[in-house]
Design a protein around this motif. Structure first.
Motif, PDB file in Angstrom:
ATOM      1  N   SER A 126       0.825  -1.213   0.000  1.00 41.53           N
ATOM      2  CA  SER A 126       0.000   0.000   0.000  1.00 41.53           C
ATOM      3  C   SER A 126       0.858   1.262   0.000  1.00 41.53           C
ATOM      4  N   VAL A 127       2.097   1.154   0.473  1.00 44.38           N
ATOM      5  CA  VAL A 127       2.990   2.313   0.601  1.00 44.38           C
ATOM      6  C   VAL A 127       4.260   2.037  -0.197  1.00 44.38           C
ATOM      7  N   TRP A 128       4.689   3.023  -0.976  1.00 37.46           N
ATOM      8  CA  TRP A 128       5.729   2.806  -1.981  1.00 37.46           C
ATOM      9  C   TRP A 128       6.772   3.922  -1.977  1.00 37.46           C
ATOM     10  N   ARG A 129       7.899   3.664  -2.622  1.00 39.74           N
ATOM     11  CA  ARG A 129       8.950   4.661  -2.854  1.00 39.74           C
ATOM     12  C   ARG A 129       8.963   4.992  -4.346  1.00 39.74           C
ATOM     13  N   PRO A 130       8.736   6.250  -4.721  1.00 38.49           N
ATOM     14  CA  PRO A 130       8.717   6.601  -6.142  1.00 38.49           C
ATOM     15  C   PRO A 130      10.082   7.020  -6.677  1.00 38.49           C
ATOM     16  N   PHE A 131      10.337   6.705  -7.928  1.00 39.19           N
ATOM     17  CA  PHE A 131      11.466   7.283  -8.665  1.00 39.19           C
ATOM     18  C   PHE A 131      11.015   7.475 -10.102  1.00 39.19           C
ATOM     19  N   PHE A 132      11.697   8.337 -10.848  1.00 34.98           N
ATOM     20  CA  PHE A 132      11.091   8.774 -12.102  1.00 34.98           C
ATOM     21  C   PHE A 132      12.108   9.372 -13.062  1.00 34.98           C
ATOM     22  N   LYS A 133      11.671   9.444 -14.326  1.00 38.91           N
ATOM     23  CA  LYS A 133      12.432  10.108 -15.380  1.00 38.91           C
ATOM     24  C   LYS A 133      11.593  11.278 -15.887  1.00 38.91           C
ATOM     25  N   THR A 134      12.252  12.426 -16.059  1.00 44.44           N
ATOM     26  CA  THR A 134      11.553  13.617 -16.554  1.00 44.44           C
ATOM     27  C   THR A 134      12.473  14.362 -17.510  1.00 44.44           C
ATOM     28  N   ASP A 135      11.931  15.365 -18.196  1.00 45.92           N
ATOM     29  CA  ASP A 135      12.775  16.163 -19.081  1.00 45.92           C
ATOM     30  C   ASP A 135      13.596  17.198 -18.315  1.00 45.92           C
ATOM     31  N   ASN A 192      -2.860  -2.779  -2.328  1.00 39.68           N
ATOM     32  CA  ASN A 192      -4.013  -2.533  -1.473  1.00 39.68           C
ATOM     33  C   ASN A 192      -4.130  -1.041  -1.202  1.00 39.68           C
ATOM     34  N   ALA A 193      -5.217  -0.457  -1.639  1.00 37.23           N
ATOM     35  CA  ALA A 193      -5.401   0.984  -1.500  1.00 37.23           C
ATOM     36  C   ALA A 193      -6.008   1.334  -0.151  1.00 37.23           C
ATOM     37  N   PHE A 194      -5.566   2.463   0.403  1.00 41.83           N
ATOM     38  CA  PHE A 194      -6.236   3.040   1.552  1.00 41.83           C
ATOM     39  C   PHE A 194      -7.532   3.693   1.074  1.00 41.83           C
ATOM     40  N   LYS A 195      -8.522   3.728   1.957  1.00 43.57           N
ATOM     41  CA  LYS A 195      -9.807   4.329   1.616  1.00 43.57           C
ATOM     42  C   LYS A 195     -10.087   5.528   2.509  1.00 43.57           C
ATOM     43  N   PHE A 196     -11.041   6.320   2.072  1.00 40.22           N
ATOM     44  CA  PHE A 196     -11.472   7.480   2.839  1.00 40.22           C
ATOM     45  C   PHE A 196     -12.693   7.110   3.672  1.00 40.22           C
ATOM     46  N   SER A 197     -12.974   7.944   4.670  1.00 39.41           N
ATOM     47  CA  SER A 197     -14.152   7.752   5.510  1.00 39.41           C
ATOM     48  C   SER A 197     -14.787   9.109   5.761  1.00 39.41           C
ATOM     49  N   ASN A 198     -15.792   9.144   6.613  1.00 38.72           N
ATOM     50  CA  ASN A 198     -16.434  10.411   6.971  1.00 38.72           C
ATOM     51  C   ASN A 198     -15.777  11.072   8.174  1.00 38.72           C
TER      52      ASN A 198
END
Length: 246
Positions: free
Chosen positions: A19-28, A131-137
């Protein structure tokens, strides 16, 4: 006999795997490689039924992580060439490709609003199953205990998933500030991490951390942080997904 069980604070919510991740990326404007850990991202489902998105702090795609410029919201679709993620807690060493970012339909006319929100959402694509986290009220209120969820590099065991904070302020805009209970917390790569209620539902997103500061000659207090609450985050995600048929 159980070994290598994650450290857990009493009262903290259950955090599902993947559910929780580390991002890495390619950009211009430059790249952040898989060997460089710059932030946290998480899977969120804004509607009770519907698509899941990967959410993180938008400023990670900018000079804060070594890129040559801050990629503006109107550029997300064109300037961000690819994003990949790895599991934040090491449950798998597999690297997953993520889909394209959702670009606000009003990015040109309301650029500053999206910069101030400081969140970016990406399609999960066909490869990122989790597994995604969900929102509540539930609503965030001052004095409340919330939980920042990510693996720390220092100040706590790397296996501890949840880190307690106490809410200091809640702004009508959705901005919130809070104090960390752990005085030794390291903020490295925490930006973009989810904030959860005790129930495990999304309470918001952590965007910035600030080391403890001495006050008029007194010893420093505990570190503080700031982010966006669940209502503002959910509203932004709904707006992004609705404009693109999500």
């Amino acid at each position: 006999m159980h070994i290598h069980q994650p450290a857990r604070i009493e009262g903290s919510p259950d955090v599902p795997e993947y559910s929780v991740w580390r991002p890495f990326f390619k950009t211009d404007a430059g790249n952040v490689s898989s060997g460089t850990t710059v932030g946290t991202a998480f899977l969120a489902q804004p509607y009770a039924e519907g698509k899941t998105y990967l959410v993180t702090a938008a400023h990670l795609y900018g000079t804060a992580t070594g890129l040559s410029r801050d990629i503006r919201p109107s550029e997300w679709a064109s300037a961000i060439q690819s994003t990949h993620v790895g599991d934040a807690f090491g449950a798998t060493d597999a690297i997953k490709a993520v889909g394209a970012p959702l670009t606000p339909v009003d990015a040109d006319s309301e650029q500053q609003r999206w910069v101030d929100l400081d969140i970016i959402a990406l399609n999960t694509g066909p490869n990122l199953n989790g597994n995604a986290f969900k929102f509540s009220n539930e609503s965030v209120h001052t004095g409340q205990r919330l939980w920042l969820v990510t693996a720390l590099f220092a100040g706590a065991s790397a296996s501890q998933k949840c880190h307690a904070v106490t809410v200091n302020t809640v702004d009508p805009s959705g901005s919130i500030s809070y104090t960390f209970e752990n005085a030794k917390i390291s903020f490295r790569a925490t930006e973009g991490a989810p904030l959860l209620f005790d129930s495990g539902a999304i309470a918001g997103i952590h965007l910035r951390g600030r080391e403890a500061q001495p006050n008029e000659g007194s010893p420093a207090g505990n570190p503080t942080g700031s982010g966006l609450n669940s209502e503002a985050l959910r509203s932004a995600l709904m707006e992004l997904s609705a404009t693109q048929g999500g």
